[in-house]
Design an enzyme around this catalytic site. Structure first.
Site, PDB file in Angstrom:
ATOM      1  N   ASP A   8       0.812  -1.246   0.080  1.00 44.13           N
ATOM      2  CA  ASP A   8      -0.005   0.044   0.099  1.00 44.13           C
ATOM      3  C   ASP A   8       0.825   1.247   0.101  1.00 44.13           C
ATOM      4  O   ASP A   8       1.534   1.627   0.974  1.00 44.13           O
ATOM      5  CB  ASP A   8      -0.879  -0.028   1.201  1.00 44.13           C
ATOM      6  CG  ASP A   8      -1.735   1.028   1.379  1.00 44.13           C
ATOM      7  OD1 ASP A   8      -1.882   2.039   0.311  1.00 44.13           O
ATOM      8  OD2 ASP A   8      -2.257   1.316   2.239  1.00 44.13           O
ATOM      9  N   TRP A  67       2.256 -25.576   3.524  1.00 46.79           N
ATOM     10  CA  TRP A  67       3.542 -25.792   3.603  1.00 46.79           C
ATOM     11  C   TRP A  67       4.055 -24.458   2.716  1.00 46.79           C
ATOM     12  O   TRP A  67       3.464 -23.490   2.420  1.00 46.79           O
ATOM     13  CB  TRP A  67       4.020 -26.891   2.993  1.00 46.79           C
ATOM     14  CG  TRP A  67       3.827 -28.050   3.631  1.00 46.79           C
ATOM     15  CD1 TRP A  67       3.257 -28.257   4.899  1.00 46.79           C
ATOM     16  CD2 TRP A  67       4.038 -29.795   3.526  1.00 46.79           C
ATOM     17  NE1 TRP A  67       3.083 -29.670   5.423  1.00 46.79           N
ATOM     18  CE2 TRP A  67       3.616 -30.230   4.682  1.00 46.79           C
ATOM     19  CE3 TRP A  67       4.456 -30.144   2.366  1.00 46.79           C
ATOM     20  CZ2 TRP A  67       3.831 -31.563   4.338  1.00 46.79           C
ATOM     21  CZ3 TRP A  67       4.893 -31.572   2.130  1.00 46.79           C
ATOM     22  CH2 TRP A  67       4.397 -32.389   3.323  1.00 46.79           C
TER      23      TRP A  67
END
Length: 519
Positions: A8, A67
């Protein structure tokens, strides 16, 4: 596991900050299904604020574990997170996630794509041999490439898929690269480096003046190997510059305790940053007693070594210097053969040490010595070993040695080794204590230099500007807190060593929960 700059541009707190996703494990159960993704944010890669869990194993395609994965930031601003999930029958599949609100500077919430899994193991690949997608890179045909580690028997391989939208994929009919005898490749990484220059490159960079690094974590040995080579983006083939130093049989990122590493590109400072994981070497009982296990190294920048053209230079990110406190300088300290010199700096549990060594070589003499790192710091020879004793107590009953060992193989040739000896690092009986190290190129008129970061139970050592790195886990019982000391030593039999040092006491980094009630 995953790191990238905050997305952002107008974020109120972490504008131009960092976002990191990492494994989090439930210590109450020993099954992989308790692997989840935690995440954290930082302004400087050093101090971190922990956020709530990012991804948890709550779908059939990841019920046995969320994972390793990688993030790709699309030019349109979207973030595509590919990760490996382990299913109920332990098949490894690739899944897609994205931020629920891309404008959220903290990326608090993640959404799993309803099309998951987006990739299944292809024919001929074992269901448990298909994991750890890389960050994607853009090819000349406008399609993205993603590499995934695998194996065919003992042949370590890198599969490559093409995609336009990260939902549909085409498997190439050949491997990006493979190396016989290296076994399963996991946590594969693939990125460009500039032939000349000190800046990192975006993952999709290609063309003149660029080499590519291919790295794999070898499941059989739990070591991270890399090689420098040439990538053909049209044929999607990578070739090592030196077949003798191919992936898995040559150079390592780190010659100590180090695994499952990953790089990412920092476009703000134009650098490539390397993360690495270090697990414990004491007992599970000790881990439970202290309430935590495993850590990551200090983030490192990575560039191609311009002087050798074959090595990578790894160096702690500059932000680590913000932790420096009081400094000490020592000029031309003479350390005679067989001697130990104390450095009077007080407590030595958290240090940043820069050391430069000069030795007098024996002109015209061949020493006939074949010593490398294997004999440790106590095995004497004409020219070494010499270096520092970190995390040592006053009586030297505990110490961790970081040292150079030059070996004069002929009248005009010297081979130098860079090593860490943990065999006397702790009086505790149930601790893994080994000697780590490697030969290290010393080019031209370079002096022998090391930088050592000491932090209670970890010693990270960088030789010759980061041409070789060794990370050590040590667990002293006496050389702790105010009782830890620092020494120079010279176990050579025939030379004096002159040492120049600058040492900083280091402050602690903070890691604490983010104050979500202030949002």
């Amino acid at each position: 596991m995953v790191g990238f700059p905050s997305s952002d541009p107008d974020g109120p707190l972490y504008h131009k900050g960092w976002y990191h996703i990492f494994y989090q494990y439930n210590p109450d159960s020993a099954v992989w299904g308790n692997i989840t993704w935690g995440h954290a944010v930082s302004r400087d890669l050093i101090h971190w604020l922990l956020l709530p869990l990012a991804l948890v194993p709550d779908r059939w395609y990841d019920v046995n574990g969320v994972w390793t994965g990688s993030a790709t930031r699309h030019p349109d601003g979207n973030i595509y997170m590919l990760y490996t999930g382990s299913t109920g029958n332990l098949t490894q599949v690739q899944n897609l996630a994205h931020p629920a609100d891309p404008s959220d500077p903290l990326l608090l919430n993640w959404v799993k794509n309803p099309a998951n899994p987006v990739l299944l193991p292809p024919p001929g690949i074992g269901p448990k041999d298909f994991r750890d997608p890389t960050t994607a890179w853009l090819g000349p045909d406008g399609l993205w490439r993603v590499a995934i580690g695998s194996r065919m028997e003992k042949l370590g391989i890198t599969l490559v898929y093409k995609t336009r939208d990260f939902l549909s994929y085409e498997l190439l009919d050949h491997y990006l690269h493979s190396v016989p005898g290296t076994g399963m490749w996991e946590c594969v990484d693939f990125f460009p480096v500039a032939v000349n220059g000190t800046k990192g490159l975006d993952t999709s960079a290609a063309g003149e003046g660029i080499k590519h690094v291919l790295k794999a974590s070898l499941d059989d040995t739990k070591l991270d190997h890399f090689a420098v080579g040439t990538y053909d983006p049209v044929e999607d083939l990578w070739t090592p510059d030196d077949p003798k130093n191919d992936v898995g049989i040559g150079l390592k990122y780190d010659y100590g305790r180090y695994y499952a590493s990953k790089t990412f590109y920092d476009q703000e400072k134009q650098r490539r940053i390397l993360w690495g994981w270090i697990n414990e070497t004491d007992t599970e009982f000790d881990d439970l007693k202290k309430g935590w296990a495993s850590l990551q190294t200090i983030p490192r920048t990575v560039v191609l070594d311009g002087r050798t053209g074959a090595d990578l230079l790894q160096w702690p990110v500059e932000e680590i210097e913000s932790l420096r406190l009081r400094s000490y300088c020592f000029e031309d300290v003479l350390v005679g053969p067989g001697s130990v010199v104390p450095l009077h700096i007080g407590s030595a549990t958290q240090l940043d040490i820069m050391a430069e060594f000069e030795v007098e070589l024996i002109s015209g003499k061949k020493t006939d010595e074949e010593n490398s790192c294997d004999g440790g710091a106590a095995e004497r020879s004409s020219l070494g070993p010499f270096g520092i004793l970190a995390l040592a107590d006053a009586s030297l009953s505990e110490l961790t040695s970081v040292f150079f060992r030059p070996v004069q193989t002929s009248a005009d040739a010297v081979t130098t080794y860079f090593c860490t000896d943990q065999t006397r690092s702790s009086l505790a009986p149930d601790v893994f204590k080994v000697v780590y190290g490697s030969s290290i190129p010393v080019v031209g008129d370079e002096k022998l230099q090391m930088r050592v970061l000491v932090d209670h139970s970890i010693v990270e050592s960088f030789g010759q500007g980061g041409r070789r790195v060794i990370s050590s886990r040590v667990y002293p019982t006496k050389a702790i807190y105010g009782d830890a000391r620092l020494f120079l030593f010279n176990n050579a039999t025939d030379v004096n060593v002159k040492v120049k040092l600058k040492i900083w006491e280091m402050n602690s980094a903070f890691i604490r929960p983010y104050p979500l009630d202030q949002l």
